[in-house]
Design a protein around this motif. Structure first.
Motif, mmCIF file in Angstrom:
data_model
loop_
_atom_site.group_PDB
_atom_site.id
_atom_site.type_symbol
_atom_site.label_atom_id
_atom_site.label_comp_id
_atom_site.label_asym_id
_atom_site.label_seq_id
_atom_site.Cartn_x
_atom_site.Cartn_y
_atom_site.Cartn_z
ATOM 1 N N ASP B 122 39.278 40.555 43.091
ATOM 2 C CA ASP B 122 40.400 39.625 43.305
ATOM 3 C C ASP B 122 40.195 38.356 42.478
ATOM 4 O O ASP B 122 41.116 37.858 41.832
ATOM 5 C CB ASP B 122 40.490 39.209 44.784
ATOM 6 C CG ASP B 122 40.949 40.337 45.688
ATOM 7 O OD1 ASP B 122 41.307 41.409 45.175
ATOM 8 O OD2 ASP B 122 40.936 40.135 46.921
ATOM 9 N N TYR B 123 38.968 37.846 42.548
ATOM 10 C CA TYR B 123 38.693 36.573 41.867
ATOM 11 C C TYR B 123 38.802 36.729 40.352
ATOM 12 O O TYR B 123 39.319 35.849 39.665
ATOM 13 C CB TYR B 123 37.294 36.080 42.257
ATOM 14 C CG TYR B 123 37.187 34.578 42.247
ATOM 15 C CD1 TYR B 123 37.586 33.825 43.349
ATOM 16 C CD2 TYR B 123 36.695 33.897 41.141
ATOM 17 C CE1 TYR B 123 37.500 32.442 43.353
ATOM 18 C CE2 TYR B 123 36.604 32.512 41.133
ATOM 19 C CZ TYR B 123 36.999 31.791 42.243
ATOM 20 O OH TYR B 123 36.916 30.427 42.239
ATOM 21 N N ILE B 125 40.764 38.768 38.767
ATOM 22 C CA ILE B 125 42.197 38.785 38.450
ATOM 23 C C ILE B 125 42.776 37.371 38.558
ATOM 24 O O ILE B 125 43.575 36.943 37.720
ATOM 25 C CB ILE B 125 42.957 39.730 39.410
ATOM 26 C CG1 ILE B 125 42.386 41.151 39.347
ATOM 27 C CG2 ILE B 125 44.450 39.725 39.075
ATOM 28 C CD1 ILE B 125 42.589 41.883 38.074
ATOM 29 N N GLY B 126 42.339 36.644 39.573
ATOM 30 C CA GLY B 126 42.794 35.260 39.733
ATOM 31 C C GLY B 126 42.429 34.410 38.526
ATOM 32 O O GLY B 126 43.256 33.647 38.007
ATOM 33 N N LEU B 127 41.196 34.550 38.053
ATOM 34 C CA LEU B 127 40.768 33.787 36.876
ATOM 35 C C LEU B 127 41.544 34.209 35.632
ATOM 36 O O LEU B 127 41.954 33.374 34.826
ATOM 37 C CB LEU B 127 39.257 33.970 36.636
ATOM 38 C CG LEU B 127 38.320 33.285 37.632
ATOM 39 C CD1 LEU B 127 36.860 33.668 37.344
ATOM 40 C CD2 LEU B 127 38.472 31.763 37.593
ATOM 41 N N LEU B 129 44.605 35.584 35.450
ATOM 42 C CA LEU B 129 45.965 35.047 35.544
ATOM 43 C C LEU B 129 45.964 33.543 35.281
ATOM 44 O O LEU B 129 46.853 33.011 34.615
ATOM 45 C CB LEU B 129 46.545 35.319 36.941
ATOM 46 C CG LEU B 129 47.150 36.696 37.158
ATOM 47 C CD1 LEU B 129 47.396 36.954 38.638
ATOM 48 C CD2 LEU B 129 48.464 36.836 36.384
ATOM 49 N N ASP B 130 44.957 32.873 35.812
ATOM 50 C CA ASP B 130 44.883 31.418 35.663
ATOM 51 C C ASP B 130 44.736 31.025 34.195
ATOM 52 O O ASP B 130 45.461 30.160 33.687
ATOM 53 C CB ASP B 130 43.723 30.894 36.507
ATOM 54 C CG ASP B 130 43.775 29.385 36.673
ATOM 55 O OD1 ASP B 130 44.292 28.700 35.774
ATOM 56 O OD2 ASP B 130 43.284 28.880 37.686
ATOM 57 N N ASP B 273 33.009 32.123 36.492
ATOM 58 C CA ASP B 273 32.521 31.867 37.848
ATOM 59 C C ASP B 273 31.016 31.656 37.851
ATOM 60 O O ASP B 273 30.462 31.214 38.854
ATOM 61 C CB ASP B 273 32.871 33.048 38.760
ATOM 62 C CG ASP B 273 32.481 32.788 40.209
ATOM 63 O OD1 ASP B 273 32.850 31.708 40.728
ATOM 64 O OD2 ASP B 273 31.805 33.639 40.816
ATOM 65 N N VAL B 292 38.782 27.861 32.843
ATOM 66 C CA VAL B 292 38.808 27.643 34.288
ATOM 67 C C VAL B 292 37.369 27.778 34.765
ATOM 68 O O VAL B 292 36.694 28.762 34.444
ATOM 69 C CB VAL B 292 39.716 28.665 34.996
ATOM 70 C CG1 VAL B 292 39.746 28.397 36.494
ATOM 71 C CG2 VAL B 292 41.122 28.609 34.413
ATOM 72 N N LEU B 293 36.897 26.768 35.482
ATOM 73 C CA LEU B 293 35.494 26.693 35.881
ATOM 74 C C LEU B 293 35.387 26.858 37.389
ATOM 75 O O LEU B 293 36.104 26.202 38.150
ATOM 76 C CB LEU B 293 34.927 25.333 35.465
ATOM 77 C CG LEU B 293 35.089 25.011 33.977
ATOM 78 C CD1 LEU B 293 34.765 23.547 33.707
ATOM 79 C CD2 LEU B 293 34.215 25.924 33.136
#
Lengths: 332, 332
Positions: B122-123, B125-127, B129-130, B273, B292-293
């Motif tokens: 999930d994370y 994919i979140g990163l 997309l971000d 991450d 994105v950090l």
């Protein structure tokens, strides 16, 4: 010689099918060249004539109109255009067009179809993941240099297993649902009416949907019926842990109540791509860590604009070839 | 009376199966109570004895060991425990355990299995997309009040249709692939060997994978072979528009080269991450808008910790009931 060529070119252009534009269509301005060997654009705003005179002057030649989502196509305009048979709009929504007049005249309408749906759905998932897992907030934490000094950032919450309520199960909502299934979410929805082709649980009242959801995603059209569909009552039903995502229109939510609920911890968080008075964002939200704020960018990417150009072109070509429109909006 | 009860309780506890802990296991400390009516924890760090003496003192009674992912379980330790038959680790990785010694002794190992896989996926994919859609960067833009004064934020790029290369197609990589399919991405992968059960294109060299991908997602284990698997050469193959996401370990990437590539625009962006010297993050990254950090939070949510507790418990119960371990790690 140059003059002769120009005259020849002009003569060729005169043979092209005429497409009226009342105002500029920003989405196609950068690629207008692609259209110019196939259609002759008649640009009302470039004429020195008053609009109604311009329209009546061209009334016999105009069979097709191309517009953006913010160009009003009123009954008055339509009455000046007795030969009009087709409107192609570069938007998904149709609230700028007098649909009653179109219906009674049998004017066909084509819209942006699903060009923006996947982008909006992607963005909705991005906002949901961001709010639940605190991605933007954690990024701020790292950028402020707090990780080495203050230690681990508080844990977010898992997406899998969450009950997600989709408000509006059209193009965008369906794409959102498809993605959420892959994340292991439990989906239910609210819309004008139950869809027989969909197995997800349906709630006829959005308050009931909220009461049975961990997250709500708003992706319905803004109409008189959906204005402030998310009020204080719905937000309280969503509850302290609940999260709300809006990729529809700002006025779907009573924004003052939303701000109150977020500040008081009456709901858990929000991911907002749209606001009631864009580009103004309530200043109380700017300092909250449980919200993600986005400047109405869910629908747009360069790739979506390319698809849109292709679709607008295909609709106009279909119309002038007496073929069915590619993305015609039919009455429900 | 109270004394008698205590003695009775102690006698009951003596009958419970013994589980050795060499060091505290942070993941279970908050819920240790749940374990205490089923197992007797033998805590080496609470004894005043030197470790080897403690181990040899209890060598006959210790058949099971519970550890975290940062507790070294060396050959020396294992040789002090001739009755040991089972190690349960609260981690996905096993690089803290001497696997050769375990193998030769036939000691079974159970790990965290897929408890963290869905969160990590999930994370990731979140990163992704971000970074592609610039969610965190746009959030900063809105928070700084720039939307009303500077206008629309620059468009990001669409996820659908992107070629995504997954480095490491284990538990996490497979969950990532499942999600990406729903977004309409084209997936290929690199891993130690081609997986016969998987239809996605396989690249035996990560550089070739990078050259044929718009985004790379790193989710493999850190080993001698994968240390700095992403070097300058691979980053240049990924290219100016390419995006890299790391939810594995910081040292999978040559971080100095990554920083250079990001600053020079030699790759498009990154969602990170993990870092080589956590919690220190290269200060050059703190001011870049195309990164994105995240403070190593991909795996953890309260829900994942609950699943982990259940799994550790289930493994220990299975072992002491002579049943197969629930999440046994088998040799490949």
């Amino acid at each position: 010689m140059a003059n002769e060529e120009n005259q020849q070119q002009e003569a060729e252009m005169e043979k092209l099918p005429v497409v009226l534009q009342l105002r500029p269509v920003p989405a196609i301005a950068p690629v207008e060249d692609r259209f110019l060997n196939k259609f002759r654009f008649l640009k009302a705003w470039e004429s020195s004539m008053p609009m109604d005179l311009f329209l009546t002057t061209h009334s016999q030649s105009v069979r097709a109109l191309l517009c953006s989502g913010i160009t009003p196509v009123t009954a008055d305009v339509l009455r000046c255009l007795p030969s009009l048979q087709c409107i192609v709009t570069a938007s998904a929504g149709l609230n700028h067009i007098d649909l009653t007049e179109c219906r009674s005249r049998g004017i066909a309408i084509a819209n942006a179809g699903g060009c923006f749906s996947e982008n909006s759905a992607d963005y909705a998932i991005g906002l949901l993941l961001d709010v639940l897992r605190r991605i933007s907030a954690a990024d701020r934490y790292v950028r402020q240099g707090l990780w080495p000094t203050k230690g681990d950032y508080p844990l977010g919450s898992r997406l899998g297993g969450k009950r997600v309520g989709i408000v509006g199960l059209g193009h965008i909502g369906s794409e959102i649902a498809k993605r959420l299934v892959a994340f292991g979410c439990r989906i239910s929805y609210n819309s004008r009416k139950k869809k027989s082709s969909v197995a997800f649980p349906f709630y006829s009242h959005v308050r009931d949907l909220a009461a049975n959801s961990d997250a709500l995603i708003l992706c319905c059209a803004l109409t008189n019926e959906t204005h402030h569909i998310i009020n204080r009552d719905v937000l309280l039903a969503l509850g302290e842990q609940g999260v709300i995502i809006n990729v529809g229109r700002g006025a779907l939510i009573d924004e003052k109540e939303l701000v109150q609920c977020l500040m008081q911890g009456e709901i858990g968080g929000a991911g907002l791509d749209v606001f009631e008075n864009e580009p103004d964002v309530p200043k109380e939200l700017l300092v909250l860590d449980n919200v993600v704020l986005s400047p109405h960018t869910a629908v747009l990417t360069p790739e979506a604009l390319m698809s849109l150009h292709d679709l607008l072109m295909a609709n106009l070509e279909a119309f002038f070839s007496n073929k069915p429109l590619v993305s015609e909006v039919k009455d429900e």
